[in-house]
Design a protein around this motif. Structure first.
Motif, PDB file in Angstrom:
ATOM      1  N   GLU A   1     -31.429 -19.373 -74.270  1.00 15.94           N
ATOM      2  CA  GLU A   1     -31.319 -19.841 -75.652  1.00 15.94           C
ATOM      3  C   GLU A   1     -30.684 -18.763 -76.529  1.00 15.94           C
ATOM      4  N   LEU A   2     -29.852 -19.186 -77.456  1.00 15.15           N
ATOM      5  CA  LEU A   2     -29.140 -18.249 -78.317  1.00 15.15           C
ATOM      6  C   LEU A   2     -30.104 -17.342 -79.042  1.00 15.15           C
ATOM      7  N   CYS A   3     -29.991 -16.044 -78.730  1.00 15.19           N
ATOM      8  CA  CYS A   3     -30.744 -14.986 -79.380  1.00 15.19           C
ATOM      9  C   CYS A   3     -32.252 -15.111 -79.278  1.00 15.19           C
ATOM     10  N   GLU A   4     -32.719 -15.986 -78.422  1.00 13.28           N
ATOM     11  CA  GLU A   4     -34.159 -16.058 -78.141  1.00 13.28           C
ATOM     12  C   GLU A   4     -34.470 -15.487 -76.769  1.00 13.28           C
ATOM     13  N   GLY A   5     -33.474 -15.425 -75.915  1.00  8.19           N
ATOM     14  CA  GLY A   5     -33.643 -14.880 -74.577  1.00  8.19           C
ATOM     15  C   GLY A   5     -32.973 -13.515 -74.465  1.00  8.19           C
ATOM     16  N   PRO A   6     -32.645 -13.130 -73.237  1.00 11.40           N
ATOM     17  CA  PRO A   6     -32.012 -11.828 -73.031  1.00 11.40           C
ATOM     18  C   PRO A   6     -30.643 -11.733 -73.705  1.00 11.40           C
ATOM     19  N   ILE A   7     -30.346 -10.532 -74.208  1.00 16.47           N
ATOM     20  CA  ILE A   7     -29.072 -10.283 -74.861  1.00 16.47           C
ATOM     21  C   ILE A   7     -28.452  -9.037 -74.252  1.00 16.47           C
ATOM     22  N   ILE A   8     -27.159  -9.129 -73.978  1.00 20.06           N
ATOM     23  CA  ILE A   8     -26.380  -7.963 -73.566  1.00 20.06           C
ATOM     24  C   ILE A   8     -25.482  -7.621 -74.743  1.00 20.06           C
ATOM     25  N   TYR A   9     -25.729  -6.463 -75.346  1.00 22.97           N
ATOM     26  CA  TYR A   9     -24.972  -6.075 -76.539  1.00 22.97           C
ATOM     27  C   TYR A   9     -23.656  -5.430 -76.130  1.00 22.97           C
ATOM     28  N   ARG A  10     -22.594  -5.838 -76.768  1.00 24.94           N
ATOM     29  CA  ARG A  10     -21.276  -5.315 -76.421  1.00 24.94           C
ATOM     30  C   ARG A  10     -20.779  -4.293 -77.440  1.00 24.94           C
ATOM     31  N   SER A  11     -21.017  -4.525 -78.707  1.00 26.98           N
ATOM     32  CA  SER A  11     -20.631  -3.535 -79.709  1.00 26.98           C
ATOM     33  C   SER A  11     -21.450  -3.748 -80.969  1.00 26.98           C
ATOM     34  N   TRP A  12     -21.569  -2.667 -81.750  1.00 31.51           N
ATOM     35  CA  TRP A  12     -22.339  -2.674 -82.985  1.00 31.51           C
ATOM     36  C   TRP A  12     -21.485  -2.192 -84.142  1.00 31.51           C
ATOM     37  N   GLY A  13     -21.791  -2.722 -85.306  1.00 29.53           N
ATOM     38  CA  GLY A  13     -21.227  -2.163 -86.517  1.00 29.53           C
ATOM     39  C   GLY A  13     -22.029  -0.966 -86.974  1.00 29.53           C
ATOM     40  N   GLN A  14     -21.596  -0.374 -88.061  1.00 32.22           N
ATOM     41  CA  GLN A  14     -22.248   0.851 -88.545  1.00 32.22           C
ATOM     42  C   GLN A  14     -23.475   0.562 -89.402  1.00 32.22           C
ATOM     43  N   GLY A  15     -23.640  -0.676 -89.835  1.00 31.40           N
ATOM     44  CA  GLY A  15     -24.788  -1.055 -90.638  1.00 31.40           C
ATOM     45  C   GLY A  15     -24.481  -1.059 -92.121  1.00 31.40           C
ATOM     46  N   THR A  16     -25.204  -1.900 -92.842  1.00 36.75           N
ATOM     47  CA  THR A  16     -25.114  -1.944 -94.298  1.00 36.75           C
ATOM     48  C   THR A  16     -26.527  -2.089 -94.850  1.00 36.75           C
ATOM     49  N   ARG A  17     -26.817  -1.301 -95.883  1.00 37.46           N
ATOM     50  CA  ARG A  17     -28.202  -1.233 -96.374  1.00 37.46           C
ATOM     51  C   ARG A  17     -28.476  -2.324 -97.395  1.00 37.46           C
ATOM     52  N   VAL A  18     -29.613  -2.968 -97.214  1.00 37.42           N
ATOM     53  CA  VAL A  18     -30.106  -3.977 -98.167  1.00 37.42           C
ATOM     54  C   VAL A  18     -31.450  -3.511 -98.697  1.00 37.42           C
ATOM     55  N   THR A  19     -31.560  -3.428-100.013  1.00 37.97           N
ATOM     56  CA  THR A  19     -32.803  -3.018-100.655  1.00 37.97           C
ATOM     57  C   THR A  19     -33.232  -4.103-101.630  1.00 37.97           C
ATOM     58  N   VAL A  20     -34.450  -4.593-101.453  1.00 35.94           N
ATOM     59  CA  VAL A  20     -34.984  -5.632-102.320  1.00 35.94           C
ATOM     60  C   VAL A  20     -36.219  -5.081-103.021  1.00 35.94           C
ATOM     61  N   SER A  21     -36.163  -5.042-104.336  1.00 36.35           N
ATOM     62  CA  SER A  21     -37.275  -4.493-105.107  1.00 36.35           C
ATOM     63  C   SER A  21     -38.137  -5.624-105.678  1.00 36.35           C
ATOM     64  N   SER A  22     -39.404  -5.321-105.820  1.00 33.34           N
ATOM     65  CA  SER A  22     -40.332  -6.351-106.321  1.00 33.34           C
ATOM     66  C   SER A  22     -40.410  -6.332-107.842  1.00 33.34           C
TER      67      SER A  22
END
Length: 120
Positions: A99-120
Motif C-alpha cells: 500500500e502506498l506509504c503504508e508498507g515498506p519504502i525504499i527511499y531514492r533521494s531527499w530534499g534538504q527540508g523546509t521548516r514549518v513553525t506553527v504558533s498557538s
C-alpha cells in the motif's frame, strides 16, 4: 534532485503550501512523499503514474497533496495548521511496496527540508 520551498511561520489555524521541485528520478521511483521531523514521520504521498494519494491520520482532512507533472512539482497544501505540525518537512522520491506509504519504502533521494513553525 529534490528542492523544497514554502515553509514559514504561521499561527494556529493558518495555511501554508509547500513545493517540491523534482528532477532526475531513478528509474524505479514510483511516488513522491512528504515526511517530517527527525523520525521522518510519513505525512502524505502521491504516486507518479496515477496520482493515488496517501495521508497519515494526523493530517487527513487538513492537508492536500497534488502533482503538476508539467512542472515536475509536488505540492502539499496545509490548512488548519496546529502547533504539533511544527517540524522540518522533507520531500522524497521513493519506491513503495504494498500500500502506498503504508508498507515498506525504499527511499531514492531527499530534499534538504523546509521548516514549518506553527504558533498557538
Amino acid at each position: 534532485q529534490l528542492v523544497e520551498s514554502g515553509g514559514g511561520s504561521v499561527q494556529a489555524g493558518g495555511s501554508l503550501r509547500l513545493s517540491c521541485a523534482a528532477s532526475g528520478f531513478t528509474s524505479d521511483a514510483n511516488a513522491i512523499g512528504w515526511f517530517r521531523g527527525k523520525e521522518r514521520e510519513r505525512v502524505s504521498c502521491i504516486t507518479n503514474s496515477d496520482n493515488i494519494t496517501y495521508y497519515s491520520s494526523s493530517v487527513k482532512g487538513r492537508f492536500t497533496i497534488s502533482s503538476d507533472n508539467a512542472e515536475n512539482t509536488v505540492y502539499l497544501q496545509m490548512n488548519s495548521l496546529k502547533p504539533e505540525d511544527t517540524a522540518i518537512y522533507y520531500c522524497a522520491s521513493l519506491h513503495y511496496l504494498g500500500e502506498l506509504c503504508e508498507g515498506p519504502i525504499i527511499y531514492r533521494s531527499w530534499g534538504q527540508g523546509t521548516r514549518v513553525t506553527v504558533s498557538s
